[in-house]
Enzyme design. Structure first.
Site, PDB file in Angstrom:
ATOM      1  N   SER A 182       0.009   3.825  -6.245  1.00  0.00           N
ATOM      2  CA  SER A 182      -0.908   3.331  -5.218  1.00  0.00           C
ATOM      3  C   SER A 182      -2.350   3.476  -5.678  1.00  0.00           C
ATOM      4  O   SER A 182      -2.654   4.247  -6.587  1.00  0.00           O
ATOM      5  CB  SER A 182      -0.718   4.102  -3.901  1.00  0.00           C
ATOM      6  OG  SER A 182       0.591   3.959  -3.411  1.00  0.00           O
ATOM      7  N   ASP A 238      -1.709  -0.449  -1.960  1.00  0.00           N
ATOM      8  CA  ASP A 238      -3.054  -0.831  -2.401  1.00  0.00           C
ATOM      9  C   ASP A 238      -3.879  -1.127  -1.148  1.00  0.00           C
ATOM     10  O   ASP A 238      -3.813  -2.222  -0.585  1.00  0.00           O
ATOM     11  CB  ASP A 238      -2.976  -2.053  -3.308  1.00  0.00           C
ATOM     12  CG  ASP A 238      -1.949  -1.857  -4.421  1.00  0.00           C
ATOM     13  OD1 ASP A 238      -1.867  -0.745  -4.958  1.00  0.00           O
ATOM     14  OD2 ASP A 238      -1.219  -2.810  -4.731  1.00  0.00           O
ATOM     15  N   SER A 283       3.679  -0.391  -4.807  1.00  0.00           N
ATOM     16  CA  SER A 283       2.353   0.216  -4.787  1.00  0.00           C
ATOM     17  C   SER A 283       1.698   0.047  -3.424  1.00  0.00           C
ATOM     18  O   SER A 283       1.815  -0.998  -2.792  1.00  0.00           O
ATOM     19  CB  SER A 283       1.471  -0.422  -5.869  1.00  0.00           C
ATOM     20  OG  SER A 283       0.273   0.306  -6.048  1.00  0.00           O
TER      21      SER A 283
END
Length: 376
Positions: A255, A295, A293
């Protein structure tokens, strides 16, 4: 300039930074850390061991005084957490500090931030019949996270309220520490040691004379996609693959939290549009494709200091046609902040002797130099 920053290594990056090349170049912004390093790798024997590689980062938009700033945000991929964003989306305001930590510590950091806001009268009291009621109010602290479970005993819950308070109380203007500090302590980036990074851009007077600053907690990216200034690096860097004695997550799993600050008089929808330019900077380094991830990006403006009111006010607004240089500054600063995190981070041995190596400066500089990307 410190030697462990991208520009100090000679990388030919675009744009003009502010004096500290940091988010604190936006006047009033303060940053603090609590870094939690406990024990040696052999001390890890399972969750709850006397072992930790983690921490807390705090960003105070207008320092240690009550403030509400215009804010906006954007998710590139939502496999992560940032608290307090529902009301931010509806109201357009950020009340209080922003904190970043590891995934399992969001709750205690949020609760500690709430107590700090109450103890320091950092929130706006509720107004009843035109009169503020001291001690009565509502606010939703903003806490983001990235997962450090390869380096840290994240299931041991080693971050305490005291660590969150230390990050808040230690916040200050000026140069900002990078690499293995605060919430970034146990993080990885593009299969190197990652962590905390920051950068800024100072616009010309013709562009408005504004400043844009960025801070990242970089825990993302896939080595095979990694590039710097357009030069693929994966096949060029040798002997720096991570050592994973436990398990190897799917490549790219991780992340990145990005916080953007500016002194430009921009409103929430413009700040959200600034956040939508963050992926350009992430993508220049070869990340942003991964489903695993989280983000998550937030931007705030320190302008319009008296905008928050229970009655009526007047505000300044920058015309949308003047936003182009700001959007470009965001992308450039994000790219450089990630590189600064990679340049500053040092090799770390984590739980069960997992290792993420620091990005090798000499190899990177040699590759970039061959392609004419190093400033002599």
């Amino acid at each position: 300039m410190k030697k462990n920053r991208a520009r100090a290594l000679g990388m030919m990056l675009p744009g003009t930074p502010g004096p500290n090349n940091a988010i604190t170049d936006v006047a009033g912004v303060e940053v603090g850390f609590s870094t939690v390093i406990i024990g040696e790798p052999e001390d890890y024997t399972g969750p709850g061991s006397d072992f930790a590689r983690t921490g807390v980062t705090a960003i105070l938009p207008r320092g240690k005084r009550r403030s509400a700033v215009f804010a906006g945000r954007h998710n590139l991929n939502g496999n992560g957490e940032m608290t307090g964003t529902h009301w931010l989306d509806d109201s357009g305001f950020l009340h209080g500090p922003i904190l970043i930590t590891n995934t399992n510590s969001v709750g205690i950091v949020r609760d500690a931030a709430s107590k700090w806001m109450i103890d320091n009268h950092y929130y706006y009291p509720m107004v009843v019949e035109g009169r503020p009621i001291d001690g009565v109010g509502y606010f939703y602290p903003t806490v983001g996270e990235t997962w450090d479970g390869i380096m840290n005993d994240t299931n041991g819950f080693h971050v305490t309220a005291a660590h969150a308070l230390e990050a808040l109380e230690s916040a200050k203007p000026g140069p900002v520490a990078e690499g293995n500090v605060g919430g970034g302590t146990g993080m990885q980036c593009h299969s190197f040691k990652g962590g905390t990074g920051t950068a800024s851009r100072a616009l010309t007077q013709e562009q408005g004379g504004f400043t844009v600053g960025v801070l990242v907690q970089a825990n993302h990216g896939f080595r095979e996609h990694f590039e710097i200034i357009g030069i693929p690096m994966a096949g060029e860097i040798k002997d720096c693959d991570p050592v994973l004695n436990t398990f190897a997550p799917k490549p790219g799993t991780g992340s990145i939290i990005v916080v953007v600050a500016t002194d430009a008089p921009v409103l929430p929808w413009q700040l959200a549009k600034m956040c939508r330019r963050v992926p350009i900077g992430i993508g220049k380094l070869g990340a942003g494709y991964e489903n695993g991830s989280g983000d998550i990006f937030l931007a705030f403006s320190t302008a319009n200091e008296d905008a928050y009111t229970f009655t009526q006010t007047k505000i300044d607004i920058l015309g949308d046609d003047m936003m182009d240089p700001i959007y470009k500054a965001v992308a450039e600063a994000v790219e450089e902040a990630i590189l600064n995190a990679l340049c500053a981070a040092e090799t770390m041995v984590g739980r069960e002797s997992n290792v993420f190596y620091e990005m090798p400066h000499d190899q990177v500089v040699a590759v970039l130099d061959r392609h004419g990307k190093i400033r002599k």
